[in-house]
Design an enzyme around this catalytic site. Structure first.
Site, mmCIF file in Angstrom:
data_model
loop_
_atom_site.group_PDB
_atom_site.id
_atom_site.type_symbol
_atom_site.label_atom_id
_atom_site.label_comp_id
_atom_site.label_asym_id
_atom_site.label_seq_id
_atom_site.Cartn_x
_atom_site.Cartn_y
_atom_site.Cartn_z
ATOM 1 N N LYS A 136 45.606 53.597 51.891
ATOM 2 C CA LYS A 136 44.479 53.573 52.832
ATOM 3 C C LYS A 136 43.335 52.795 52.195
ATOM 4 O O LYS A 136 42.716 53.237 51.237
ATOM 5 C CB LYS A 136 43.988 54.977 53.189
ATOM 6 C CG LYS A 136 43.067 54.883 54.415
ATOM 7 C CD LYS A 136 42.069 56.008 54.546
ATOM 8 C CE LYS A 136 40.697 55.760 54.010
ATOM 9 N NZ LYS A 136 39.978 54.575 54.479
ATOM 10 N N GLU A 196 39.627 58.028 39.987
ATOM 11 C CA GLU A 196 38.885 56.934 39.328
ATOM 12 C C GLU A 196 37.558 56.821 40.050
ATOM 13 O O GLU A 196 37.502 56.290 41.159
ATOM 14 C CB GLU A 196 39.653 55.613 39.488
ATOM 15 C CG GLU A 196 40.918 55.511 38.699
ATOM 16 C CD GLU A 196 40.655 55.130 37.258
ATOM 17 O OE1 GLU A 196 39.486 54.941 36.868
ATOM 18 O OE2 GLU A 196 41.642 55.045 36.518
ATOM 19 N N CYS A 250 32.731 49.431 39.590
ATOM 20 C CA CYS A 250 32.572 50.694 38.872
ATOM 21 C C CYS A 250 32.237 50.449 37.408
ATOM 22 O O CYS A 250 31.592 51.255 36.768
ATOM 23 C CB CYS A 250 33.856 51.499 38.970
ATOM 24 S SG CYS A 250 35.281 50.598 38.332
ATOM 25 N N GLU A 310 24.095 55.633 40.213
ATOM 26 C CA GLU A 310 24.923 54.428 40.372
ATOM 27 C C GLU A 310 24.405 53.635 41.571
ATOM 28 O O GLU A 310 24.287 54.173 42.674
ATOM 29 C CB GLU A 310 26.387 54.815 40.606
ATOM 30 C CG GLU A 310 27.280 53.587 40.670
ATOM 31 C CD GLU A 310 28.740 53.910 41.029
ATOM 32 O OE1 GLU A 310 28.968 54.808 41.841
ATOM 33 O OE2 GLU A 310 29.635 53.232 40.485
#
Ligand code: NAD
Length: 502
Positions: free
Chosen positions: A187, A261, A297, A396
């Protein structure tokens, strides 16, 4: 009526495509018939639509994967490896149209997306090469027993990936699960789904039906249904911390095995012995600005530079950032395109506004560049006078925004670098081997780069600590993570002396 395929059919000024999902070897609409728009973030025009799958489509995908998984496992690893190599070749043959598709759908620059397709091909080859390494061990026993372990695939693996590296993740992150003998349901991120559909097109000619299924839809509807599905014993997720937490909760209901992750707020510690201009260039490269506009990331958004070179470094960094050419990501003359979608532009802009409100100094960037007035562009941005407590040093951003902080004591900078809930990567620039090893030892992250952020040799395990997740990818461990261990102890029949004598 569209057949649902997209490769070579998506382009600016072309009619929007109507993509479909690929489940059990068939091109399908969502059961509800609903669709999601795919917007070119450079022009804000409609490239096409994808089905907005939901719970009924998750059921169909799981059923198709379950049906295909037995034969895929029974094929044996040598044949599976051969098919994965064929898939790698088939992807390689359409590398350029795939890269262009990702540029159009994600806004990432063309050079970066060419690299992404190459990386997906490498992953397929890497795990094809490892496919036979799912062996177990034998245990010493007495003469009347034989005991050993074997590793068996889960059967069905749900693979949920984010928007930032669309094809690389949809394809490359399916490789290990397929090699281990599982049928996979991919997905993609709902904002950048088109190249995952293209993956299904390429794979359709290579893999048996149902072995690689591609479904499209939102996380809240389709993603949640997939990870909650009792027929999905193994879920592998790449994405945000908040979603990772939701996925753990959902999968826990059926004891689904999960690897995560997740996000990063990665520190870069720059020591006084570096070449300052080179360090500034490398700091920009470490932000992955040119590959994915800082939407990575692994981006090194917290730059801790030694006080003795801080002013010189900051000037060099700002000079370097001002050289970055922002524009149409299909044009090779540009380094950086737009952010991937409008809501993300608002999110990144919000981080920039909050940074200024909290007292950080905007050294460069921070605005939407002029030009056509279209597209979700944001200038690469540097903040100075940042303190550890400011949101810009803690949250972040997932965009091209860097913060410069100073340091003068090594133990203290280690403490500050580690003072975060996240622990994906940590990064060091130094020529001093002692300092390099000391920092590599003390920094709390799943991956430490010394002098060369992002230079990951194939096979080197990647994965976060703390709230950045758990489970390693890209190495042999990832392959094993798609298997479960079974122990077999065979008690031999009692010795019958009659057998020995004819
Ligand atoms: P996201 O968490 O919003 O979405 C990621 C995927 O999860 C999408 O496919 C989404 O549809 C799906 N999803 C959302 N809610 C779901 C739910 N409740 N159940 C199941 N699936 C759901 O993340 P994003 O904004 O697409 O990506 C950015 C994040 O991903 C950043 O935090 C970034 O650091 C992280 N990321 C991590 C890595 C890594 O290797 N550690 C790599 C790339 C991106």
């Amino acid at each position: 009526m569209s057949d649902g395929r997209v490769l070579g059919r998506v382009g600016r000024g072309r009619p929007p495509v109507a993509a479909r999902m690929h489940i059990g070897g068939q091109w399908r609409e969502a059961a509800s018939g609903a669709r999601l728009d795919c917007i070119d973030p450079t022009t804000e025009e409609l490239l096409g639509t994808v089905p907005a799958g939901a719970a009924a489509d998750a059921d169909a995908a799981v059923a198709a994967a379950q049906e295909a998984s037995g034969a895929w496992r029974a094929l044996g690893w040598t044949r599976r490896a051969a098919l994965l190599r064929d898939l790698a070749d088939a992807v390689g043959e359409v590398a350029e149209p795939l890269a262009v598709l990702d540029v159009l759908d994600s806004g990432n620059p063309i050079a970066g997306m060419r690299g992404d397709i190459e990386s997906a091909v490498r992953e397929l080859h890497y795990y094809a090469g490892l496919a036979g390494q799912t062996h177990g061990v034998s245990t010493p026993t007495g003469p009347d027993t034989v005991s050993f372990t074997k590793r068996e695939p889960y059967g069905v693996v749900v693979r949920i990936v984010p928007f930032n590296h669309p094809f690389k993740f949809a394809c490359g992150k399916a490789a290990a699960a397929l090699a281990a003998g599982n049928a996979v349901i991919v997905k993609p991120g709902e904002q950048t789904s088109l190249s995952a559909v293209a993956l299904a097109e390429v794979a359709e000619a290579v893999l048996p039906p149902g072995v690689l299924n591609v479904v499209t839809g939102t996380g809240a509807e389709l993603g949640q249904a997939l990870v909650s599905h009792p027929g999905a014993p193994r879920v592998a997720f790449t994405g945000s911390v908040a979603t990772g937490r939701r996925i753990m909760v959902a999968a826990a209901q059926h004891f689904g095995h999960v690897t995560l992750e997740l996000g990063g707020k990665n520190p870069l510690v720059i020591c006084p012995d570096v070449d300052v201009r080179q360090a500034a260039r490398s700091a920009v490269a470490s932000m992955n600005v040119a590959r994915s506009n800082g939407q990575s990331c692994g981006s090194t958004s917290r730059i801790y530079v030694h006080e003795s070179i801080r002013a010189e470094f900051t000037d060099a960094l700002v000079d370097r950032v001002r050289e970055i050419r922002v524009g149409d990501p299909l044009d090779e003359a540009n380094d950086v395109g737009p952010l991937a979608f409008e809501a993300h532009l608002q999110r990144v802009s919000g981080h920039i506004t909050r940074a200024q409100a909290s007292g950080a100094t905007l050294a460069t960037g921070g605005s939407r560049p002029g030009g056509t007035g279209r597209g979700y562009f944001i200038e690469p941005t540097v903040f100075t006078d940042v303190t550890d407590e400011m949101p810009i040093a803690r949250d972040e951003v997932f965009g091209p925004v860097m913060s410069v902080l100073g340091w003068s004591d090594l133990d203290d900078v280690v403490r500050r670098a580690n003072d975060t809930e996240l622990g994906l990567t940590a990064n060091v620039f130094t020529r001093d081997l002692r300092v390099a090893h000391r920092l590599a030892d003390q920094l709390q992250a799943g991956y430490v780069y010394v002098n060369g952020t992002g230079r990951r040799p194939p096979g080197s395990p990647f994965g976060g600590w703390k709230h950045s997740g758990f489970g390693k990818e890209n190495g042999p461990e990832e392959l094993l993570s798609y298997t479960r261990e079974k122990t077999v102890t065979v008690t031999l029949p009692a010795e019958d002396p009659d057998w020995a004598t004819p």
